[in-house]
Design an enzyme around this catalytic site. Structure first.
Site, mmCIF file in Angstrom:
data_model
loop_
_atom_site.group_PDB
_atom_site.id
_atom_site.type_symbol
_atom_site.label_atom_id
_atom_site.label_comp_id
_atom_site.label_asym_id
_atom_site.label_seq_id
_atom_site.Cartn_x
_atom_site.Cartn_y
_atom_site.Cartn_z
ATOM 1 N N PRO A 2 0.825 -1.212 0.068
ATOM 2 C CG PRO A 2 -0.929 -1.763 1.566
ATOM 3 C CD PRO A 2 0.578 -2.126 1.169
ATOM 4 C CD GLU A 3 2.540 3.027 -4.468
ATOM 5 O OE1 GLU A 3 2.697 4.261 -4.739
ATOM 6 O OE2 GLU A 3 2.865 1.944 -5.091
ATOM 7 C CE LYS A 51 5.572 3.553 0.731
ATOM 8 N NZ LYS A 51 6.313 2.568 -0.120
#
Length: 275
Positions: A2-3, A51
């Site tokens: 996930p960014e 993040k």
């Protein structure tokens, strides 16, 4: 992995469900903190930092989590069936009278003092979606090592916090250079445009699940190069290329690069390895 846009959206969803409410259940299923009990504490806020996710509680405690490749937080209404994976994949449960936040497959989870948050996120560069966003400082950090390949510099969270491999690939394409071009060889003005574009793209994508960097209408064309190996470039028609371990192997996503040989100028992985 996930960014920054995905992590921001996760934090927003958790904040809406938990902030200002008292926990009726707390279960941290990691050995080091298995006996910690946050029941009865109010949730103050849930804040993304690049993040990283920081869930703060009254009494000066913060639950620090990182999703990495497989992790996910899911929010369910009380009484709703949990759908995020099997029971043995649950690493954390934070529940109120109205909602349950369930952390699945979280590879990193720790309970720390809120006053010590800087010890775990203080090394990060300007957060592309945070209140501390500073484009001048981001450019300074990005270009600090002129010999470093652009792709590596973009992924380094000490430069800009929030960029992952999807945005790395898309930003290099939009800058018309390969990910292996040393940042010191970027044309004048390009670092500033890169940083501005990164901020714009993450802002545009933070509120939508379907990530988009193009203006194309077909969902198969939401991205310029990422995930489009052997498909025609949306601009020049040349087949997009991919470099990295086979997709069938479980490897860190940042080891994979996508680029268009027609639109992007500069060295390739092959030329870098032979020189």
């Amino acid at each position: 992995m996930p960014e920054g846009d995905t992590v921001w959206r996760t934090a927003h969803r958790l904040h809406e469900a938990l902030a200002g409410r008292v926990l009726t259940r707390s279960d941290l299923r990691v050995p080091r903190f298995a006996t910690a009990d946050l029941t009865g504490r109010s949730v103050l806020d849930v804040t993304p930092r690049g993040k990283h996710l920081l869930t703060r509680f009254e009494g000066g405690l913060t639950l620090h989590s990182h999703l990495r490749m497989e992790g996910a937080w899911r929010v369910f209404a009380t009484g709703e069936r949990w759908r995020g994976g099997p029971e043995h994949q649950i690493r954390a449960i934070l529940a109120t009278t109205e909602h349950a936040a369930v952390g699945y497959r979280l590879p990193f989870l720790e309970l720390i003092r809120t006053a010590e948050e800087e010890n775990v996120v203080g090394h990060l560069g300007p957060d592309l979606l945070g209140p501390d966003w500073d484009p001048v400082e981001a450019v300074r950090r990005l270009t600090a090592d002129p010999g470093r390949p652009l792709g590596e510099a973009l992924l380094d969270q000490r430069n800009l916090a929030g960029i992952g491999n999807v945005f790395k690939a898309e930003l290099a394409f939009l800058a018309a250079v390969t990910p292996w071009l040393p940042v010191g060889e970027l044309p004048p003005g390009v670092p500033e445009r890169l940083v501005a574009t990164a901020h714009r793209l993450l802002e545009a994508n933070k509120d939508r699940v379907e990530r988009r960097t193009t203006t194309a209408r077909h969902p198969r064309n939401n991205l310029y190069v990422y995930g489009r190996v052997n498909r025609p470039c949306l601009r020049c028609g040349i087949a997009v290329r991919r470099f990295g371990p086979p997709a069938s192997r479980s490897t860190p996503d940042d080891r994979v690069s996508y680029w268009c040989p027609g639109c992007q100028k500069g060295p390739t992985a092959e030329t870098v390895r032979t020189n």
